[in-house]
Design a protein around this motif. Structure first.
Motif, PDB file in Angstrom:
ATOM      1  N   ALA A 117       0.858  -1.183   0.000  1.00  0.00           N
ATOM      2  CA  ALA A 117       0.000   0.000   0.000  1.00  0.00           C
ATOM      3  C   ALA A 117       0.894   1.233   0.000  1.00  0.00           C
ATOM      4  O   ALA A 117       1.897   1.287   0.709  1.00  0.00           O
ATOM      5  CB  ALA A 117      -0.916   0.018   1.218  1.00  0.00           C
ATOM      6  N   LEU A 118       0.544   2.204  -0.825  1.00  0.00           N
ATOM      7  CA  LEU A 118       1.226   3.490  -0.861  1.00  0.00           C
ATOM      8  C   LEU A 118       0.275   4.524  -0.279  1.00  0.00           C
ATOM      9  O   LEU A 118      -0.839   4.689  -0.768  1.00  0.00           O
ATOM     10  CB  LEU A 118       1.582   3.866  -2.299  1.00  0.00           C
ATOM     11  CG  LEU A 118       2.316   2.800  -3.121  1.00  0.00           C
ATOM     12  CD1 LEU A 118       2.499   3.276  -4.558  1.00  0.00           C
ATOM     13  CD2 LEU A 118       3.646   2.445  -2.490  1.00  0.00           C
ATOM     14  N   VAL A 119       0.713   5.200   0.773  1.00  0.00           N
ATOM     15  CA  VAL A 119      -0.151   6.171   1.447  1.00  0.00           C
ATOM     16  C   VAL A 119       0.494   7.548   1.369  1.00  0.00           C
ATOM     17  O   VAL A 119       1.565   7.781   1.941  1.00  0.00           O
ATOM     18  CB  VAL A 119      -0.416   5.776   2.907  1.00  0.00           C
ATOM     19  CG1 VAL A 119      -1.256   6.849   3.593  1.00  0.00           C
ATOM     20  CG2 VAL A 119      -1.121   4.427   2.975  1.00  0.00           C
ATOM     21  N   ALA A 120      -0.149   8.440   0.647  1.00  0.00           N
ATOM     22  CA  ALA A 120       0.368   9.790   0.451  1.00  0.00           C
ATOM     23  C   ALA A 120      -0.157  10.727   1.524  1.00  0.00           C
ATOM     24  O   ALA A 120      -1.357  10.744   1.815  1.00  0.00           O
ATOM     25  CB  ALA A 120      -0.037  10.303  -0.926  1.00  0.00           C
ATOM     26  N   ILE A 121       0.749  11.495   2.109  1.00  0.00           N
ATOM     27  CA  ILE A 121       0.343  12.588   2.983  1.00  0.00           C
ATOM     28  C   ILE A 121       0.056  13.780   2.074  1.00  0.00           C
ATOM     29  O   ILE A 121       0.946  14.284   1.383  1.00  0.00           O
ATOM     30  CB  ILE A 121       1.433  12.931   4.008  1.00  0.00           C
ATOM     31  CG1 ILE A 121       1.714  11.727   4.917  1.00  0.00           C
ATOM     32  CG2 ILE A 121       1.016  14.143   4.847  1.00  0.00           C
ATOM     33  CD1 ILE A 121       2.805  11.959   5.949  1.00  0.00           C
ATOM     34  N   LEU A 122      -1.210  14.199   2.051  1.00  0.00           N
ATOM     35  CA  LEU A 122      -1.614  15.286   1.152  1.00  0.00           C
ATOM     36  C   LEU A 122      -1.039  16.612   1.628  1.00  0.00           C
ATOM     37  O   LEU A 122      -0.885  16.832   2.823  1.00  0.00           O
ATOM     38  CB  LEU A 122      -3.148  15.368   1.120  1.00  0.00           C
ATOM     39  CG  LEU A 122      -3.873  14.090   0.667  1.00  0.00           C
ATOM     40  CD1 LEU A 122      -5.383  14.307   0.726  1.00  0.00           C
ATOM     41  CD2 LEU A 122      -3.451  13.665  -0.714  1.00  0.00           C
ATOM     42  N   ARG A 123      -0.682  17.459   0.649  1.00  0.00           N
ATOM     43  CA  ARG A 123      -0.903  17.192  -0.751  1.00  0.00           C
ATOM     44  C   ARG A 123       0.372  16.765  -1.473  1.00  0.00           C
ATOM     45  O   ARG A 123       0.327  16.077  -2.497  1.00  0.00           O
ATOM     46  CB  ARG A 123      -1.460  18.459  -1.417  1.00  0.00           C
ATOM     47  CG  ARG A 123      -0.511  19.639  -1.318  1.00  0.00           C
ATOM     48  CD  ARG A 123      -1.065  20.905  -1.938  1.00  0.00           C
ATOM     49  NE  ARG A 123      -0.184  21.994  -1.550  1.00  0.00           N
ATOM     50  CZ  ARG A 123      -0.071  23.113  -2.230  1.00  0.00           C
ATOM     51  NH1 ARG A 123      -0.763  23.267  -3.335  1.00  0.00           N
ATOM     52  NH2 ARG A 123       0.727  24.065  -1.816  1.00  0.00           N
ATOM     53  N   ALA A 124       1.518  17.182  -0.925  1.00  0.00           N
ATOM     54  CA  ALA A 124       2.782  16.988  -1.634  1.00  0.00           C
ATOM     55  C   ALA A 124       3.147  15.520  -1.808  1.00  0.00           C
ATOM     56  O   ALA A 124       3.849  15.156  -2.753  1.00  0.00           O
ATOM     57  CB  ALA A 124       3.905  17.730  -0.908  1.00  0.00           C
ATOM     58  N   GLY A 125       2.691  14.658  -0.901  1.00  0.00           N
ATOM     59  CA  GLY A 125       3.029  13.243  -1.000  1.00  0.00           C
ATOM     60  C   GLY A 125       2.430  12.550  -2.198  1.00  0.00           C
ATOM     61  O   GLY A 125       2.854  11.451  -2.577  1.00  0.00           O
ATOM     62  N   LEU A 126       1.439  13.187  -2.842  1.00  0.00           N
ATOM     63  CA  LEU A 126       0.798  12.594  -4.009  1.00  0.00           C
ATOM     64  C   LEU A 126       1.782  12.353  -5.140  1.00  0.00           C
ATOM     65  O   LEU A 126       1.718  11.337  -5.828  1.00  0.00           O
ATOM     66  CB  LEU A 126      -0.325  13.500  -4.510  1.00  0.00           C
ATOM     67  CG  LEU A 126      -1.671  13.416  -3.795  1.00  0.00           C
ATOM     68  CD1 LEU A 126      -2.593  14.501  -4.325  1.00  0.00           C
ATOM     69  CD2 LEU A 126      -2.300  12.039  -4.001  1.00  0.00           C
ATOM     70  N   ILE A 127       2.686  13.291  -5.361  1.00  0.00           N
ATOM     71  CA  ILE A 127       3.618  13.181  -6.477  1.00  0.00           C
ATOM     72  C   ILE A 127       4.486  11.942  -6.329  1.00  0.00           C
ATOM     73  O   ILE A 127       4.836  11.284  -7.320  1.00  0.00           O
ATOM     74  CB  ILE A 127       4.484  14.455  -6.599  1.00  0.00           C
ATOM     75  CG1 ILE A 127       5.151  14.534  -7.975  1.00  0.00           C
ATOM     76  CG2 ILE A 127       5.531  14.528  -5.510  1.00  0.00           C
ATOM     77  CD1 ILE A 127       4.226  14.911  -9.082  1.00  0.00           C
ATOM     78  N   MET A 128       4.851  11.590  -5.090  1.00  0.00           N
ATOM     79  CA  MET A 128       5.685  10.420  -4.846  1.00  0.00           C
ATOM     80  C   MET A 128       4.888   9.135  -5.042  1.00  0.00           C
ATOM     81  O   MET A 128       5.344   8.201  -5.704  1.00  0.00           O
ATOM     82  CB  MET A 128       6.277  10.480  -3.442  1.00  0.00           C
ATOM     83  CG  MET A 128       7.162  11.683  -3.182  1.00  0.00           C
ATOM     84  SD  MET A 128       7.862  11.692  -1.506  1.00  0.00           S
ATOM     85  CE  MET A 128       9.024  10.310  -1.608  1.00  0.00           C
ATOM     86  N   ALA A 129       3.685   9.075  -4.476  1.00  0.00           N
ATOM     87  CA  ALA A 129       2.864   7.872  -4.598  1.00  0.00           C
ATOM     88  C   ALA A 129       2.477   7.614  -6.047  1.00  0.00           C
ATOM     89  O   ALA A 129       2.483   6.469  -6.512  1.00  0.00           O
ATOM     90  CB  ALA A 129       1.623   7.995  -3.718  1.00  0.00           C
ATOM     91  N   ASP A 130       2.142   8.667  -6.792  1.00  0.00           N
ATOM     92  CA  ASP A 130       1.764   8.514  -8.189  1.00  0.00           C
ATOM     93  C   ASP A 130       2.911   7.949  -9.015  1.00  0.00           C
ATOM     94  O   ASP A 130       2.691   7.156  -9.942  1.00  0.00           O
ATOM     95  CB  ASP A 130       1.318   9.857  -8.769  1.00  0.00           C
ATOM     96  CG  ASP A 130      -0.055  10.286  -8.273  1.00  0.00           C
ATOM     97  OD1 ASP A 130      -0.746   9.446  -7.665  1.00  0.00           O
ATOM     98  OD2 ASP A 130      -0.420  11.454  -8.485  1.00  0.00           O
ATOM     99  N   ALA A 131       4.131   8.365  -8.704  1.00  0.00           N
ATOM    100  CA  ALA A 131       5.292   7.840  -9.431  1.00  0.00           C
ATOM    101  C   ALA A 131       5.571   6.389  -9.050  1.00  0.00           C
ATOM    102  O   ALA A 131       5.837   5.539  -9.907  1.00  0.00           O
ATOM    103  CB  ALA A 131       6.521   8.709  -9.149  1.00  0.00           C
TER     104      ALA A 131
END
Length: 217
Positions: free
Chosen positions: A81-95
């Motif tokens: 599971a990839l869990v992004a801390i919004l909002r900046a963490g999205l770029i890492m999880a998406d990659a």
């Protein structure tokens, strides 16, 4: 690459590969625009993921090449599971999901109160089977550590047991805060910077990652 830990504590891994250092330096540059910054953040995240996922389990599976049948290693063990801390963490999880497309993706929304520098939660949506998965939490900046500590606590309350924190930049204060609250959580980062300024920003850092990713400043 360097790793360090104290007896009884989790490990901090600094992935200082030349490609990572080069891309990180470009991200630090104030002249780097939104498009390039966003692309660099994604590329760097995938490079970090290679190291963060080094200990994933594999098991032999019988496959046929054009030449013959044989046993070859395939991912096994717990799902991811990839869990992004919004909002900046999205770029890492998406990659990273491009590397592990079967991974489920969760989101935890937190923002830092500018007066107290404390995290304020506003959103949480996690896979229902989070307790059965290896979790990789993504947030580009580990500064005061407040958001990471709160996000990891949310994950544990939801049943997560295997958690690793992935960041692009960290500072000793943030690392200490995470390990004080969650001594079982390993951290993987591209660099450990000097510290924080009076406003809680990483020095020398790269500015506000969210603003530079989304062009909001």
């Amino acid at each position: 690459m360097t790793s360090s830990s104290l007896p009884g504590t989790a490990k901090v891994t600094v992935v200082d590969h030349p490609l990572i250092l080069h891309k990180l330096s470009l991200m630090r540059d104030v002249r780097t625009g939104v498009k390039e910054f966003r692309e660099l953040a994604g590329e760097l995240s995938m490079l970090l993921a290679y190291e963060a996922m080094r200990d994933l389990e594999t098991a032999p599976e019988r496959l046929s090449t054009p030449i013959q049948d044989d046993d070859f290693p395939m991912l096994s063990g717990k799902k991811l599971a990839l869990v992004a801390i919004l909002r900046a963490g999205l770029i890492m999880a998406d990659a990273m999901v491009r590397l592990v497309p079967a991974a489920k993706v969760g989101h935890i929304g937190l923002y830092r109160d500018p007066a107290t520098l404390k995290p304020v939660a506003y959103y949480s949506k996690l896979p229902q089977d989070i307790s059965e998965r290896r979790v990789f939490v993504t947030d580009p900046m580990l500064a005061t550590g407040g958001s990471a500590v709160a996000a990891i606590q949310t994950l544990k309350e939801a049943g997560a047991q295997s958690i690793k924190l992935m960041t692009i930049l960290s500072v000793p204060e943030g690392i200490a805060a995470v390990h004080a609250a969650h001594p079982d959580v390993d951290i993987v980062t591209a660099a450990i910077d000097t510290g924080l300024n009076d406003h809680g920003y990483i020095v020398p850092g790269l500015g506000d990652a969210g603003d530079r990713i989304y062009g909001t400043k």
